[in-house]
Design a protein around this motif. Structure first.
Motif, PDB file in Angstrom:
ATOM      1  N   TRP A   1       1.807 -10.821   6.589  1.00  0.00           N
ATOM      2  CA  TRP A   1       1.795  -9.644   5.882  1.00  0.00           C
ATOM      3  C   TRP A   1       2.449  -8.927   7.668  1.00  0.00           C
ATOM      4  CZ3 TRP A   1      -0.759  -7.734  10.635  1.00  0.00           C
ATOM      5  CH2 TRP A   1      -1.258  -8.497  11.491  1.00  0.00           C
ATOM      6  N   THR A   2       2.261  -7.426   7.048  1.00  0.00           N
ATOM      7  CA  THR A   2       2.978  -6.944   7.964  1.00  0.00           C
ATOM      8  C   THR A   2       2.107  -5.544   8.030  1.00  0.00           C
ATOM      9  OG1 THR A   2       4.252  -5.622   6.234  1.00  0.00           O
ATOM     10  CG2 THR A   2       5.079  -7.488   7.075  1.00  0.00           C
TER      11      THR A   2
ATOM     12  N   ASN B   1       3.275  -1.031   2.348  1.00  0.00           N
ATOM     13  CA  ASN B   1       3.221  -0.566   1.398  1.00  0.00           C
ATOM     14  C   ASN B   1       3.193   0.635   0.986  1.00  0.00           C
ATOM     15  OD1 ASN B   1       5.127  -3.339   1.391  1.00  0.00           O
ATOM     16  ND2 ASN B   1       4.126  -4.117  -0.798  1.00  0.00           N
ATOM     17  N   HIS B   2       2.217   0.973   0.849  1.00  0.00           N
ATOM     18  CA  HIS B   2       1.766   3.070   0.767  1.00  0.00           C
ATOM     19  C   HIS B   2       2.365   3.203   1.593  1.00  0.00           C
ATOM     20  CE1 HIS B   2       0.121   1.585  -2.989  1.00  0.00           C
ATOM     21  NE2 HIS B   2      -0.526   2.491  -3.322  1.00  0.00           N
ATOM     22  N   ALA B   3       1.565   3.060   2.961  1.00  0.00           N
ATOM     23  CA  ALA B   3       1.770   3.110   4.097  1.00  0.00           C
ATOM     24  C   ALA B   3       3.761   3.607   4.676  1.00  0.00           C
ATOM     25  CB  ALA B   3       1.635   3.349   5.326  1.00  0.00           C
ATOM     26  N   ARG B   4       4.058   2.332   4.359  1.00  0.00           N
ATOM     27  CA  ARG B   4       5.658   2.254   3.967  1.00  0.00           C
ATOM     28  C   ARG B   4       6.393   3.384   3.322  1.00  0.00           C
ATOM     29  NH1 ARG B   4       6.598  -2.688   4.486  1.00  0.00           N
ATOM     30  NH2 ARG B   4       5.786  -2.823   6.459  1.00  0.00           N
TER      31      ARG B   4
ATOM     32  N   VAL C   1      14.693   0.609   1.301  1.00  0.00           N
ATOM     33  CA  VAL C   1      14.652   0.460   2.541  1.00  0.00           C
ATOM     34  C   VAL C   1      13.312  -0.163   3.111  1.00  0.00           C
ATOM     35  CG1 VAL C   1      13.310   2.396   4.143  1.00  0.00           C
ATOM     36  CG2 VAL C   1      15.749   2.102   3.272  1.00  0.00           C
ATOM     37  N   CYS C   2      12.300  -0.389   1.823  1.00  0.00           N
ATOM     38  CA  CYS C   2      11.093  -0.993   1.860  1.00  0.00           C
ATOM     39  C   CYS C   2      10.846  -2.280   1.776  1.00  0.00           C
ATOM     40  CB  CYS C   2      10.174  -0.232   1.593  1.00  0.00           C
ATOM     41  SG  CYS C   2       9.830   1.495   2.225  1.00  0.00           S
ATOM     42  N   GLY C   3      12.080  -2.905   0.593  1.00  0.00           N
ATOM     43  CA  GLY C   3      12.086  -4.379   0.805  1.00  0.00           C
ATOM     44  C   GLY C   3      11.223  -4.294  -1.135  1.00  0.00           C
ATOM     45  N   LEU C   4      11.010  -3.286  -1.604  1.00  0.00           N
ATOM     46  CA  LEU C   4      10.508  -4.052  -2.346  1.00  0.00           C
ATOM     47  C   LEU C   4      11.256  -3.336  -4.181  1.00  0.00           C
ATOM     48  CD1 LEU C   4       7.192  -1.471  -1.550  1.00  0.00           C
ATOM     49  CD2 LEU C   4       7.017  -3.922  -1.238  1.00  0.00           C
ATOM     50  N   THR C   5      10.503  -3.724  -4.921  1.00  0.00           N
ATOM     51  CA  THR C   5      11.224  -3.109  -6.359  1.00  0.00           C
ATOM     52  C   THR C   5      10.988  -1.535  -6.954  1.00  0.00           C
ATOM     53  OG1 THR C   5       9.969  -3.437  -7.569  1.00  0.00           O
ATOM     54  CG2 THR C   5      10.932  -5.507  -7.235  1.00  0.00           C
TER      55      THR C   5
ATOM     56  N   ALA D   1       4.945   2.928  -8.568  1.00  0.00           N
ATOM     57  CA  ALA D   1       3.794   2.994  -8.864  1.00  0.00           C
ATOM     58  C   ALA D   1       3.008   3.509  -7.560  1.00  0.00           C
ATOM     59  CB  ALA D   1       3.058   1.109  -9.045  1.00  0.00           C
ATOM     60  N   ILE D   2       3.582   3.044  -6.486  1.00  0.00           N
ATOM     61  CA  ILE D   2       2.813   3.420  -5.122  1.00  0.00           C
ATOM     62  C   ILE D   2       3.156   4.881  -5.417  1.00  0.00           C
ATOM     63  CG2 ILE D   2       3.857   3.680  -2.874  1.00  0.00           C
ATOM     64  CD1 ILE D   2       4.445   0.696  -2.975  1.00  0.00           C
ATOM     65  N   VAL D   3       4.474   5.368  -5.951  1.00  0.00           N
ATOM     66  CA  VAL D   3       4.253   7.193  -5.933  1.00  0.00           C
ATOM     67  C   VAL D   3       3.143   7.213  -6.481  1.00  0.00           C
ATOM     68  CG1 VAL D   3       5.554   9.066  -6.058  1.00  0.00           C
ATOM     69  CG2 VAL D   3       6.532   7.498  -4.045  1.00  0.00           C
ATOM     70  N   SER D   4       3.018   7.318  -7.488  1.00  0.00           N
ATOM     71  CA  SER D   4       1.979   7.576  -8.790  1.00  0.00           C
ATOM     72  C   SER D   4       0.699   7.471  -8.433  1.00  0.00           C
ATOM     73  CB  SER D   4       2.527   6.471 -10.157  1.00  0.00           C
ATOM     74  OG  SER D   4       3.261   6.604 -10.574  1.00  0.00           O
TER      75      SER D   4
END
Length: 114
Positions: free
Chosen positions: A11-12, A16-19, A38-42, A48-51
């Motif tokens: 965990w970090t 991910n939402h904040a990042r 940058v975030c190391g995500l797909t 989905a996070i932006v939505s």
């Protein structure tokens, strides 16, 4: 005491939402593909996070002047969602982590008073 446990070793901070929100705050015209890198995500996860952030009112999407890309506007007066941070707006988080100059002004880490 100094050993790492297997539980929680992945965990970090921040989430991910904040990042993703911080990446967009740094560059409102950023492409989601670049946020993902940058975030190391797909890219799909970032979409989905932006939505999620859009639906919750933390940001809005509009077309950039070139009409080819999105431009994002952060609602920095939005409150944190968790009751533990009730009464605090995300503006403080954005100032702290999205503005590179804000971090450069601190010469020593701050200690929390209990």
């Amino acid at each position: 005491m100094g050993e790492k446990s297997d539980r929680g070793s992945e965990w970090t901070f921040p989430t991910n939402h904040a990042r993703v929100l911080l990446s967009i705050a740094r560059d409102p015209d950023v492409r989601l593909r670049d946020v993902a890198a940058v975030c190391g995500l797909t890219e799909r996860t970032v979409q989905a996070i932006v939505s999620d952030l859009d639906a919750a009112g933390y940001l809005t999407r509009s077309r950039a002047e070139d009409a080819r890309r999105n431009r994002y506007t952060i609602a920095s007066d939005s409150p944190f969602r968790h009751p533990a941070e009730a009464g605090h707006e995300i503006a403080g988080l954005l100032r702290l982590l999205a503005d590179p100059q804000a971090g450069a002004d601190r010469s020593a880490p701050q200690q929390v008073q209990n």
